[in-house]
Design a protein around this motif. Structure first.
Motif, mmCIF file in Angstrom:
data_model
loop_
_atom_site.group_PDB
_atom_site.id
_atom_site.type_symbol
_atom_site.label_atom_id
_atom_site.label_comp_id
_atom_site.label_asym_id
_atom_site.label_seq_id
_atom_site.Cartn_x
_atom_site.Cartn_y
_atom_site.Cartn_z
ATOM 1 N N GLY A 129 17.997 -34.064 -3.706
ATOM 2 C CA GLY A 129 18.401 -34.199 -2.390
ATOM 3 C C GLY A 129 17.937 -33.595 -1.271
ATOM 4 N N VAL A 190 23.455 -32.597 -2.516
ATOM 5 C CA VAL A 190 23.827 -34.030 -2.893
ATOM 6 C C VAL A 190 22.395 -35.027 -2.862
ATOM 7 N N LYS A 192 20.603 -38.508 -4.063
ATOM 8 C CA LYS A 192 21.096 -40.176 -4.017
ATOM 9 C C LYS A 192 19.872 -40.782 -4.584
ATOM 10 N N ALA A 197 25.390 -41.318 -5.617
ATOM 11 C CA ALA A 197 25.264 -40.109 -5.176
ATOM 12 C C ALA A 197 25.696 -39.077 -5.882
ATOM 13 N N TYR A 198 25.052 -37.771 -6.402
ATOM 14 C CA TYR A 198 25.641 -36.878 -7.148
ATOM 15 C C TYR A 198 25.529 -35.420 -6.538
ATOM 16 N N ARG A 199 26.454 -34.702 -6.443
ATOM 17 C CA ARG A 199 26.404 -33.335 -5.942
ATOM 18 C C ARG A 199 25.989 -32.403 -7.028
ATOM 19 N N TYR A 263 31.635 -30.858 -11.637
ATOM 20 C CA TYR A 263 30.602 -31.727 -10.507
ATOM 21 C C TYR A 263 30.974 -33.003 -11.189
ATOM 22 N N ASN A 267 31.743 -36.304 -8.860
ATOM 23 C CA ASN A 267 31.030 -37.351 -8.735
ATOM 24 C C ASN A 267 31.627 -38.753 -8.947
#
Length: 381
Positions: A129, A190, A192, A197-199, A263, A267
């Motif tokens: 991120g 976050v 990408k 997209a992954y928090r 999470y 996501n």
């Protein structure tokens, strides 16, 4: 102008005096064009177009006038062009030099570390991120905050946080120790990749940006309508990539870390794959044994430090006819073929036949040591 006075405007120092001691270290007395602030938006582009605007200095202001740094005195043609907009008033002012962003970390640290320590500065780091994560050699630990600030300067504005990897990935939850070095004081971001997209929180869950290409490779093999069991899913990266880039019926996304599963749920919603990816909290062996027997066309085992011990659960998840297993392990440089035989032997012990469709090194984790993947076609005897 009042002679000899220094004023600060937007971090800039200006003066029409060359008096000794009036020039800061980061400033120089420069030939300037002085014009009313109201005309600056037209005069500055004109000076730039004529090649008069100096790129080395910041534009300053004295009272209600703007001080435009010049590369030289304008010639007759240039004077006429300027006078078409404003009266030509040349003066000298003390202006700050523009700070050029360093090209790399070594350049940024050139004035802060002696040569023998500069040689130890790491050349590589991970970006997750807007967070950069780097390892700091032991001999550089006393300088780690200076290194962090320098890396932030090199990578900004895209990177806003620099963390040090303080300890390797370890434990049941596969987390690593991190230490803040520079920027915003946080560990959540976050990330990408490939339209996903992954928090995630780097201090609380496992994540590796180095597996992006591998995640896409596996996703590209998933067929329409497949059911996939992702046994060690973390925040859902492999699972979401498959759901976004293939057309699986279901992807069961298991992890034992409750923070990672929360999470993963977030996501799934973030990537709009609800109903396809199903996050499940629990031990992979127990979840498969109680809920996911004989359901999978494909199993992902991205737990290189312990996947071998879960091969029995992987084949339990497969449909009775078999399927594909993506098996990950750590191997030394010369033991890839040996590990392949070991895994195939274990499958045979479990009553299945295995055929390796692909084996390759995914990433280097230490000198002469790699994370490897084996794509294995598993069939009933």
């Amino acid at each position: 102008m009042a002679a000899g006075r220094l004023r600060r405007f937007g971090g800039l120092l200006t003066s029409d005096s060359g008096a000794p001691g009036s020039t800061p270290a980061n400033a120089t007395r420069v030939l300037c064009l002085e014009c009313p602030k109201s005309l600056a938006a037209r005069v500055i582009p004109l000076c730039r177009g004529l090649g008069l605007l100096s790129p080395r200095f910041r534009i300053g202001r004295m009272g209600g006038n703007v001080l435009i740094p010049l590369t030289r005195r304008p010639d007759v043609r240039e004077r006429k062009a300027v006078e078409g907009l404003t009266a030509l008033r040349l003066t000298y002012a003390v202006l700050e030099k523009k700070r050029r962003r360093p090209e790399d970390l070594i350049e940024a640290l050139g004035d802060e570390l002696p040569p023998h320590l500069l040689a130890c500065v790491p050349r590589s780091f991970d970006i997750v991120g807007d967070i950069a994560v780097m390892k700091i050699p032991e001999e550089l630990e006393p300088h780690r905050f200076d290194i962090g600030r320098a890396l932030l300067e090199v990578l900004s504005p895209g990177v806003r946080v620099v963390l040090r990897k303080a300890s390797p990935v370890a434990g049941v939850y596969r987390t690593m120790g991190v230490e803040w070095l520079a920027g915003e004081r946080r560990t959540e971001t976050v990330h990408k990749e490939f339209g996903c997209a992954y928090r995630l929180d780097l201090a609380k869950v496992y994540f590796s940006p180095r597996l992006a290409t591998e995640r896409m490779r596996v996703a590209s093999q998933v067929g329409p309508g497949e059911t996939v069991v992702n046994m060690f899913a973390g925040v859902g990266c492999f699972s979401i990539m498959m759901a976004r880039h293939a057309r699986p019926a279901k992807v069961y996304s298991i992890d034992v870390n409750p923070v990672a599963v929360e999470y993963a749920k977030e996501n799934v919603a973030l990537n709009r794959v609800e109903g396809v990816v199903v996050p499940i909290l629990g031990d992979a062996r127990e979840v498969v044994g109680t809920r996911l027997r004989d359901v999978a066309d494909r199993v992902v085992m991205q737990l290189p430090e312990g996947a071998y011990g879960f091969l029995d659960a992987a084949v339990t998840a497969l449909k009775p006819r078999g399927g594909t297993v993506h098996y990950y392990d750590f191997v030394d440089q010369d033991e890839l073929s040996g590990r392949r035989l070991e895994v195939l032997g274990r499958l045979e012990e479990l009553g299945w036949r295995g055929k390796v469709l692909l084996e390759r090194r995914v990433s280097q984790v230490a000198p002469r040591r790699y994370e490897a993947v084996f794509d294995i076609e598993v069939t009933a005897p």
